[in-house]
Design a protein around this motif. Sequence first.
Motif, PDB file in Angstrom:
ATOM      1  N   LEU A   1      25.652  28.116  51.771  1.00 23.58           N
ATOM      2  CA  LEU A   1      26.946  27.592  51.356  1.00 23.58           C
ATOM      3  C   LEU A   1      27.685  28.606  50.506  1.00 23.58           C
ATOM      4  O   LEU A   1      27.090  29.271  49.667  1.00 23.58           O
ATOM      5  CB  LEU A   1      26.774  26.318  50.511  1.00 23.58           C
ATOM      6  N   GLN A   2      28.979  28.684  50.729  1.00 23.14           N
ATOM      7  CA  GLN A   2      29.870  29.403  49.839  1.00 23.14           C
ATOM      8  C   GLN A   2      30.687  28.325  49.131  1.00 23.14           C
ATOM      9  O   GLN A   2      31.242  27.447  49.783  1.00 23.14           O
ATOM     10  CB  GLN A   2      30.801  30.337  50.626  1.00 23.14           C
ATOM     11  N   VAL A   3      30.715  28.361  47.805  1.00 22.19           N
ATOM     12  CA  VAL A   3      31.532  27.406  47.054  1.00 22.19           C
ATOM     13  C   VAL A   3      32.527  28.190  46.216  1.00 22.19           C
ATOM     14  O   VAL A   3      32.212  29.264  45.699  1.00 22.19           O
ATOM     15  CB  VAL A   3      30.689  26.459  46.163  1.00 22.19           C
ATOM     16  N   VAL A   4      33.747  27.666  46.119  1.00 19.83           N
ATOM     17  CA  VAL A   4      34.799  28.349  45.367  1.00 19.83           C
ATOM     18  C   VAL A   4      35.531  27.328  44.499  1.00 19.83           C
ATOM     19  O   VAL A   4      35.840  26.226  44.942  1.00 19.83           O
ATOM     20  CB  VAL A   4      35.780  29.099  46.307  1.00 19.83           C
ATOM     21  N   ASN A   5      35.758  27.709  43.256  1.00 21.94           N
ATOM     22  CA  ASN A   5      36.480  26.862  42.317  1.00 21.94           C
ATOM     23  C   ASN A   5      37.973  26.918  42.629  1.00 21.94           C
ATOM     24  O   ASN A   5      38.528  28.000  42.819  1.00 21.94           O
ATOM     25  CB  ASN A   5      36.199  27.334  40.883  1.00 21.94           C
ATOM     26  N   PHE A   6      38.620  25.759  42.682  1.00 23.81           N
ATOM     27  CA  PHE A   6      40.043  25.695  43.016  1.00 23.81           C
ATOM     28  C   PHE A   6      40.900  26.458  42.011  1.00 23.81           C
ATOM     29  O   PHE A   6      41.840  27.145  42.386  1.00 23.81           O
ATOM     30  CB  PHE A   6      40.528  24.237  43.038  1.00 23.81           C
ATOM     31  N   ALA A   7      40.608  26.331  40.720  1.00 18.67           N
ATOM     32  CA  ALA A   7      41.485  26.881  39.684  1.00 18.67           C
ATOM     33  C   ALA A   7      41.337  28.387  39.522  1.00 18.67           C
ATOM     34  O   ALA A   7      42.322  29.092  39.319  1.00 18.67           O
ATOM     35  CB  ALA A   7      41.216  26.193  38.351  1.00 18.67           C
TER      36      ALA A   7
ATOM     37  N   ASN B   1      32.189  37.936  41.556  1.00 20.99           N
ATOM     38  CA  ASN B   1      33.021  37.361  40.508  1.00 20.99           C
ATOM     39  C   ASN B   1      33.518  38.351  39.466  1.00 20.99           C
ATOM     40  O   ASN B   1      34.488  38.063  38.765  1.00 20.99           O
ATOM     41  CB  ASN B   1      32.268  36.216  39.821  1.00 20.99           C
ATOM     42  N   PHE B   2      32.871  39.509  39.353  1.00 20.11           N
ATOM     43  CA  PHE B   2      33.284  40.461  38.322  1.00 20.11           C
ATOM     44  C   PHE B   2      33.645  41.845  38.870  1.00 20.11           C
ATOM     45  O   PHE B   2      34.159  42.669  38.125  1.00 20.11           O
ATOM     46  CB  PHE B   2      32.198  40.585  37.251  1.00 20.11           C
ATOM     47  N   ASP B   3      33.393  42.100  40.150  1.00 24.72           N
ATOM     48  CA  ASP B   3      33.734  43.391  40.748  1.00 24.72           C
ATOM     49  C   ASP B   3      34.663  43.266  41.950  1.00 24.72           C
ATOM     50  O   ASP B   3      35.069  44.269  42.523  1.00 24.72           O
ATOM     51  CB  ASP B   3      32.465  44.140  41.190  1.00 24.72           C
ATOM     52  N   TRP B   4      34.958  42.069  42.370  1.00 22.99           N
ATOM     53  CA  TRP B   4      35.791  41.835  43.547  1.00 22.99           C
ATOM     54  C   TRP B   4      37.115  41.244  43.086  1.00 22.99           C
ATOM     55  O   TRP B   4      37.142  40.236  42.392  1.00 22.99           O
ATOM     56  CB  TRP B   4      35.079  40.871  44.498  1.00 22.99           C
ATOM     57  N   ILE B   5      38.208  41.848  43.469  1.00 21.03           N
ATOM     58  CA  ILE B   5      39.529  41.396  43.027  1.00 21.03           C
ATOM     59  C   ILE B   5      40.048  40.306  43.954  1.00 21.03           C
ATOM     60  O   ILE B   5      40.060  40.459  45.177  1.00 21.03           O
ATOM     61  CB  ILE B   5      40.524  42.568  42.963  1.00 21.03           C
ATOM     62  N   PHE B   6      40.464  39.203  43.346  1.00 21.43           N
ATOM     63  CA  PHE B   6      41.108  38.109  44.061  1.00 21.43           C
ATOM     64  C   PHE B   6      42.600  38.183  43.781  1.00 21.43           C
ATOM     65  O   PHE B   6      43.038  38.772  42.795  1.00 21.43           O
ATOM     66  CB  PHE B   6      40.568  36.756  43.587  1.00 21.43           C
ATOM     67  N   THR B   7      43.381  37.572  44.652  1.00 19.18           N
ATOM     68  CA  THR B   7      44.832  37.530  44.458  1.00 19.18           C
ATOM     69  C   THR B   7      45.325  36.099  44.556  1.00 19.18           C
ATOM     70  O   THR B   7      44.667  35.241  45.158  1.00 19.18           O
ATOM     71  CB  THR B   7      45.572  38.373  45.516  1.00 19.18           C
ATOM     72  N   GLU B   8      46.492  35.885  43.947  1.00 20.32           N
ATOM     73  CA  GLU B   8      47.120  34.573  44.012  1.00 20.32           C
ATOM     74  C   GLU B   8      48.617  34.761  43.816  1.00 20.32           C
ATOM     75  O   GLU B   8      49.034  35.534  42.957  1.00 20.32           O
ATOM     76  CB  GLU B   8      46.547  33.670  42.918  1.00 20.32           C
ATOM     77  N   LYS B   9      49.409  34.069  44.612  1.00 18.84           N
ATOM     78  CA  LYS B   9      50.866  34.138  44.475  1.00 18.84           C
ATOM     79  C   LYS B   9      51.308  33.103  43.437  1.00 18.84           C
ATOM     80  O   LYS B   9      50.997  31.925  43.559  1.00 18.84           O
ATOM     81  CB  LYS B   9      51.553  33.827  45.800  1.00 18.84           C
ATOM     82  N   ILE B  10      52.010  33.600  42.419  1.00 18.67           N
ATOM     83  CA  ILE B  10      52.560  32.728  41.387  1.00 18.67           C
ATOM     84  C   ILE B  10      54.035  33.065  41.245  1.00 18.67           C
ATOM     85  O   ILE B  10      54.385  34.186  40.888  1.00 18.67           O
ATOM     86  CB  ILE B  10      51.832  32.920  40.031  1.00 18.67           C
TER      87      ILE B  10
ATOM     88  N   ARG C   1      44.941  26.342  50.531  1.00 17.21           N
ATOM     89  CA  ARG C   1      44.712  27.567  49.756  1.00 17.21           C
ATOM     90  C   ARG C   1      43.219  27.840  49.593  1.00 17.21           C
ATOM     91  O   ARG C   1      42.773  28.986  49.691  1.00 17.21           O
ATOM     92  CB  ARG C   1      45.385  27.455  48.385  1.00 17.21           C
ATOM     93  N   THR C   2      42.466  26.792  49.351  1.00 16.34           N
ATOM     94  CA  THR C   2      41.023  26.958  49.166  1.00 16.34           C
ATOM     95  C   THR C   2      40.352  27.309  50.487  1.00 16.34           C
ATOM     96  O   THR C   2      39.448  28.157  50.521  1.00 16.34           O
ATOM     97  CB  THR C   2      40.410  25.683  48.551  1.00 16.34           C
ATOM     98  N   ILE C   3      40.787  26.697  51.561  1.00 17.49           N
ATOM     99  CA  ILE C   3      40.252  27.037  52.886  1.00 17.49           C
ATOM    100  C   ILE C   3      40.513  28.508  53.180  1.00 17.49           C
ATOM    101  O   ILE C   3      39.629  29.234  53.649  1.00 17.49           O
ATOM    102  CB  ILE C   3      40.858  26.130  53.979  1.00 17.49           C
ATOM    103  N   ALA C   4      41.730  28.968  52.881  1.00 12.97           N
ATOM    104  CA  ALA C   4      42.072  30.381  53.110  1.00 12.97           C
ATOM    105  C   ALA C   4      41.206  31.299  52.244  1.00 12.97           C
ATOM    106  O   ALA C   4      40.740  32.340  52.709  1.00 12.97           O
ATOM    107  CB  ALA C   4      43.548  30.612  52.821  1.00 12.97           C
ATOM    108  N   THR C   5      40.966  30.909  50.995  1.00 18.68           N
ATOM    109  CA  THR C   5      40.112  31.711  50.106  1.00 18.68           C
ATOM    110  C   THR C   5      38.694  31.783  50.638  1.00 18.68           C
ATOM    111  O   THR C   5      38.081  32.862  50.670  1.00 18.68           O
ATOM    112  CB  THR C   5      40.115  31.132  48.672  1.00 18.68           C
ATOM    113  N   LEU C   6      38.148  30.644  51.070  1.00 16.26           N
ATOM    114  CA  LEU C   6      36.795  30.628  51.631  1.00 16.26           C
ATOM    115  C   LEU C   6      36.694  31.541  52.854  1.00 16.26           C
ATOM    116  O   LEU C   6      35.768  32.347  52.960  1.00 16.26           O
ATOM    117  CB  LEU C   6      36.390  29.193  52.012  1.00 16.26           C
ATOM    118  N   ASN C   7      37.647  31.420  53.759  1.00 12.53           N
ATOM    119  CA  ASN C   7      37.636  32.241  54.980  1.00 12.53           C
ATOM    120  C   ASN C   7      37.797  33.721  54.658  1.00 12.53           C
ATOM    121  O   ASN C   7      37.086  34.570  55.200  1.00 12.53           O
ATOM    122  CB  ASN C   7      38.730  31.786  55.944  1.00 12.53           C
TER     123      ASN C   7
END
Length: 191
Positions: free
Chosen positions: A57-63, A160-169, A122-128
């Motif tokens: 399983l891959q789990v991702v926090n929404f926030a 979680n500490f070496d991989w950069i995530f992005t988010e549109k705000i 958004r979470t589905i896209a992050t998981l994929n």
Amino acid sequence: MIIYATKQTIEIYKIVLPQDMHSPIREMELATEQKENGDRLLEWGAKLFYFDRRKCLQVVNFASKLTLFLFDVKVDDLAGVGNAIAQYLLDIYSNNATMTKLLKRFFDDYPVVAFDRLTDRRTIATLNHTQLTFADDGYRFFDFIDNNVLQTRKINKKVNFDWIFTEKIDGKTDYFYSGEKFEQLLKERYK
């Protein structure tokens, strides 16, 4: 804590959703869902993937987009997924005394895990995206095998500490490490 699972994950793991249950546990899970629904720090997306022919399983926090990879999760192990998430969170923040205290308080405040169907796009896209780019559909995990042992702690720290995530705000792209963002959000909750 609410874990929203993809359709395939629900089918493969035979997850019974709270609205389909007929037991006292149903009432507790429905109450948890009603209380925590919409609090993105308490919501997690979950997606099944395979590594070395084993269900994972891959789990991702929404926030915060904090991501955890749980390996060799059997159907009977699903009831302990909340505990596995807690153990990995305590592990990746083990060198941070403040976060360890906050996480213990967080788990005391929200001890129940409920499952539901994942509909957050958004979470589905992050998981994929994470499965494809970070995990390379699981092939990258072979790089984390040392003396025939998969180093799951290293994987979860790295994502979680070496991989950069992005988010549109507000039309602007924000770049961040999910582990740092989760820490910031948890500190804001308990300040």
